[in-house]
Design a protein around this motif. Structure first.
Motif, PDB file in Angstrom:
ATOM      1  N   ASP A  73      49.814  11.780  60.526  1.00  0.00           N
ATOM      2  CA  ASP A  73      50.331  13.408  60.379  1.00  0.00           C
ATOM      3  C   ASP A  73      50.259  14.376  58.805  1.00  0.00           C
ATOM      4  OD1 ASP A  73      51.119  11.759  59.117  1.00  0.00           O
ATOM      5  OD2 ASP A  73      53.562  12.166  59.516  1.00  0.00           O
ATOM      6  N   ALA A  74      48.975  14.217  58.991  1.00  0.00           N
ATOM      7  CA  ALA A  74      48.689  15.278  57.804  1.00  0.00           C
ATOM      8  C   ALA A  74      47.478  15.938  58.312  1.00  0.00           C
ATOM      9  CB  ALA A  74      47.935  13.637  56.248  1.00  0.00           C
ATOM     10  N   LYS A  75      47.852  17.447  58.393  1.00  0.00           N
ATOM     11  CA  LYS A  75      46.723  18.307  58.568  1.00  0.00           C
ATOM     12  C   LYS A  75      46.339  19.067  57.303  1.00  0.00           C
ATOM     13  CE  LYS A  75      49.861  19.810  62.448  1.00  0.00           C
ATOM     14  NZ  LYS A  75      49.891  20.486  63.303  1.00  0.00           N
ATOM     15  N   ILE A  76      44.943  19.643  57.280  1.00  0.00           N
ATOM     16  CA  ILE A  76      43.969  19.740  56.817  1.00  0.00           C
ATOM     17  C   ILE A  76      43.549  20.761  57.472  1.00  0.00           C
ATOM     18  CG2 ILE A  76      41.735  19.029  55.001  1.00  0.00           C
ATOM     19  CD1 ILE A  76      44.005  16.875  54.541  1.00  0.00           C
ATOM     20  N   TYR A  77      43.508  21.563  56.771  1.00  0.00           N
ATOM     21  CA  TYR A  77      42.827  23.271  57.040  1.00  0.00           C
ATOM     22  C   TYR A  77      41.192  23.598  56.367  1.00  0.00           C
ATOM     23  CZ  TYR A  77      47.068  23.678  59.088  1.00  0.00           C
ATOM     24  OH  TYR A  77      48.752  23.492  59.868  1.00  0.00           O
ATOM     25  N   ILE A  78      40.658  23.903  56.772  1.00  0.00           N
ATOM     26  CA  ILE A  78      39.293  23.968  56.494  1.00  0.00           C
ATOM     27  C   ILE A  78      38.476  25.306  57.218  1.00  0.00           C
ATOM     28  CG2 ILE A  78      36.858  23.144  56.088  1.00  0.00           C
ATOM     29  CD1 ILE A  78      37.607  20.733  56.114  1.00  0.00           C
ATOM     30  N   LYS A  79      38.299  27.032  56.290  1.00  0.00           N
ATOM     31  CA  LYS A  79      37.565  27.375  56.876  1.00  0.00           C
ATOM     32  C   LYS A  79      36.554  27.134  57.378  1.00  0.00           C
ATOM     33  CE  LYS A  79      40.009  30.833  53.571  1.00  0.00           C
ATOM     34  NZ  LYS A  79      40.062  32.087  53.057  1.00  0.00           N
ATOM     35  N   ASN A  80      35.768  27.772  58.333  1.00  0.00           N
ATOM     36  CA  ASN A  80      34.882  27.544  59.450  1.00  0.00           C
ATOM     37  C   ASN A  80      33.594  27.211  59.024  1.00  0.00           C
ATOM     38  OD1 ASN A  80      36.488  27.041  61.721  1.00  0.00           O
ATOM     39  ND2 ASN A  80      35.730  29.326  62.249  1.00  0.00           N
ATOM     40  N   GLU A  81      34.046  29.203  57.685  1.00  0.00           N
ATOM     41  CA  GLU A  81      32.513  29.171  57.195  1.00  0.00           C
ATOM     42  C   GLU A  81      32.200  28.070  56.405  1.00  0.00           C
ATOM     43  OE1 GLU A  81      35.415  32.285  55.340  1.00  0.00           O
ATOM     44  OE2 GLU A  81      34.873  31.472  57.092  1.00  0.00           O
ATOM     45  N   ASN A  82      33.143  26.566  55.235  1.00  0.00           N
ATOM     46  CA  ASN A  82      33.018  25.950  54.688  1.00  0.00           C
ATOM     47  C   ASN A  82      32.590  24.959  55.052  1.00  0.00           C
ATOM     48  OD1 ASN A  82      34.263  27.424  52.150  1.00  0.00           O
ATOM     49  ND2 ASN A  82      36.029  27.209  53.113  1.00  0.00           N
ATOM     50  N   MET A  83      32.508  24.398  56.211  1.00  0.00           N
ATOM     51  CA  MET A  83      31.660  23.593  56.985  1.00  0.00           C
ATOM     52  C   MET A  83      30.983  23.196  56.967  1.00  0.00           C
ATOM     53  SD  MET A  83      34.805  21.916  58.225  1.00  0.00           S
ATOM     54  CE  MET A  83      33.614  20.947  58.954  1.00  0.00           C
ATOM     55  N   LYS A  84      30.097  23.937  56.511  1.00  0.00           N
ATOM     56  CA  LYS A  84      28.265  23.549  55.984  1.00  0.00           C
ATOM     57  C   LYS A  84      28.272  22.329  54.950  1.00  0.00           C
ATOM     58  CE  LYS A  84      27.331  27.689  55.054  1.00  0.00           C
ATOM     59  NZ  LYS A  84      27.627  29.245  55.431  1.00  0.00           N
ATOM     60  N   LEU A  85      29.421  23.402  54.091  1.00  0.00           N
ATOM     61  CA  LEU A  85      29.341  22.141  52.944  1.00  0.00           C
ATOM     62  C   LEU A  85      30.480  21.402  52.752  1.00  0.00           C
ATOM     63  CD1 LEU A  85      29.884  25.991  51.191  1.00  0.00           C
ATOM     64  CD2 LEU A  85      28.806  24.633  51.009  1.00  0.00           C
ATOM     65  N   ILE A  86      31.388  21.139  53.505  1.00  0.00           N
ATOM     66  CA  ILE A  86      31.976  20.428  53.192  1.00  0.00           C
ATOM     67  C   ILE A  86      31.875  19.054  54.514  1.00  0.00           C
ATOM     68  CG2 ILE A  86      33.744  21.109  54.532  1.00  0.00           C
ATOM     69  CD1 ILE A  86      35.957  19.960  52.333  1.00  0.00           C
ATOM     70  N   ASP A  87      31.272  19.301  56.200  1.00  0.00           N
ATOM     71  CA  ASP A  87      31.154  18.326  56.752  1.00  0.00           C
ATOM     72  C   ASP A  87      30.807  16.523  56.117  1.00  0.00           C
ATOM     73  OD1 ASP A  87      31.250  17.074  59.314  1.00  0.00           O
ATOM     74  OD2 ASP A  87      29.732  17.832  60.403  1.00  0.00           O
ATOM     75  N   GLY A  88      31.658  15.894  56.314  1.00  0.00           N
ATOM     76  CA  GLY A  88      31.051  14.158  56.441  1.00  0.00           C
ATOM     77  C   GLY A  88      31.994  13.925  55.086  1.00  0.00           C
ATOM     78  N   THR A  89      32.746  14.539  54.367  1.00  0.00           N
ATOM     79  CA  THR A  89      33.769  14.060  53.772  1.00  0.00           C
ATOM     80  C   THR A  89      34.348  13.456  53.307  1.00  0.00           C
ATOM     81  OG1 THR A  89      32.646  16.616  52.094  1.00  0.00           O
ATOM     82  CG2 THR A  89      35.091  14.977  50.800  1.00  0.00           C
ATOM     83  N   LYS A  90      34.702  12.445  52.184  1.00  0.00           N
ATOM     84  CA  LYS A  90      35.313  11.643  52.520  1.00  0.00           C
ATOM     85  C   LYS A  90      36.641  11.682  51.198  1.00  0.00           C
ATOM     86  CE  LYS A  90      37.170   6.845  52.638  1.00  0.00           C
ATOM     87  NZ  LYS A  90      36.143   5.115  52.691  1.00  0.00           N
ATOM     88  N   ILE A  91      37.899  11.654  51.351  1.00  0.00           N
ATOM     89  CA  ILE A  91      38.798  12.358  50.129  1.00  0.00           C
ATOM     90  C   ILE A  91      39.167  10.975  50.238  1.00  0.00           C
ATOM     91  CG2 ILE A  91      40.331  14.106  49.870  1.00  0.00           C
ATOM     92  CD1 ILE A  91      39.545  16.019  52.295  1.00  0.00           C
ATOM     93  N   ASP A  92      39.453  11.124  48.364  1.00  0.00           N
ATOM     94  CA  ASP A  92      40.987   9.731  47.759  1.00  0.00           C
ATOM     95  C   ASP A  92      40.997  10.786  46.701  1.00  0.00           C
ATOM     96  OD1 ASP A  92      41.214   7.373  47.702  1.00  0.00           O
ATOM     97  OD2 ASP A  92      39.992   6.361  46.449  1.00  0.00           O
ATOM     98  N   PHE A  93      42.232   9.761  46.418  1.00  0.00           N
ATOM     99  CA  PHE A  93      43.397  10.530  45.752  1.00  0.00           C
ATOM    100  C   PHE A  93      43.595   9.382  44.265  1.00  0.00           C
ATOM    101  CE2 PHE A  93      47.104  10.400  43.363  1.00  0.00           C
ATOM    102  CZ  PHE A  93      47.322  12.215  43.307  1.00  0.00           C
ATOM    103  N   VAL A  94      43.025   9.270  43.372  1.00  0.00           N
ATOM    104  CA  VAL A  94      42.976   9.149  42.109  1.00  0.00           C
ATOM    105  C   VAL A  94      43.803   8.691  41.240  1.00  0.00           C
ATOM    106  CG1 VAL A  94      40.214   7.730  43.274  1.00  0.00           C
ATOM    107  CG2 VAL A  94      40.906   9.638  41.409  1.00  0.00           C
ATOM    108  N   GLU A  95      44.701   7.889  40.673  1.00  0.00           N
ATOM    109  CA  GLU A  95      44.895   8.145  39.162  1.00  0.00           C
ATOM    110  C   GLU A  95      44.772   7.610  38.018  1.00  0.00           C
ATOM    111  OE1 GLU A  95      49.521   7.266  39.874  1.00  0.00           O
ATOM    112  OE2 GLU A  95      49.274   7.225  42.098  1.00  0.00           O
TER     113      GLU A  95
END
Length: 125
Positions: A73-95
């Protein structure tokens, strides 16, 4: 399993469980938050930088101009023109040290980064 709501074909992004929990907690704390937008802008010494912003109303954005990626239930919004720069990315949260915390982007396309790790560049094939 992650799902692209717009049904476009791309590798997509993924969230670690830690990143998902952080987004989920943000939404739970502030029920008017609908998701997170990932922006990529020219910046930093390496070329590009990630910027995150909160989406409070889905009417804030024109859905035709965005990929909307949903992990549970977490939505991530990415502009179409940015997909070529972020496609395949894994996002983590670190402390670290209980004080410093941030989202980290493991982008397989990023071939260069600055010394502090705040910006990246993609080298065309």
């Amino acid at each position: 399993m992650n799902k692209n709501i717009n049904q476009k074909k791309w590798k997509g992004i993924s969230l670690t469980q830690t990143a998902y929990k952080k987004i989920k907690n943000l939404i739970k704390k502030h029920q008017n938050i609908k998701g997170i937008q990932i922006n990529i802008k020219k910046s930093g010494c390496a070329g590009f930088r990630y910027y995150l912003s909160l989406i409070y109303l889905e009417t804030q954005i024109n859905k035709k101009n965005f990929y909307i990626y949903q992990n549970q239930d977490a939505k991530i919004y990415i502009k179409n023109e940015n997909m070529k720069l972020i496609d395949g990315t894994k996002i983590d949260f670190v402390e670290s040290d209980g004080i410093n915390m941030s989202f980290k982007f493991n982008n397989p396309q990023a071939k260069e980064s600055c010394g502090c790790g705040e910006s990246f560049n993609i080298i065309p094939k």
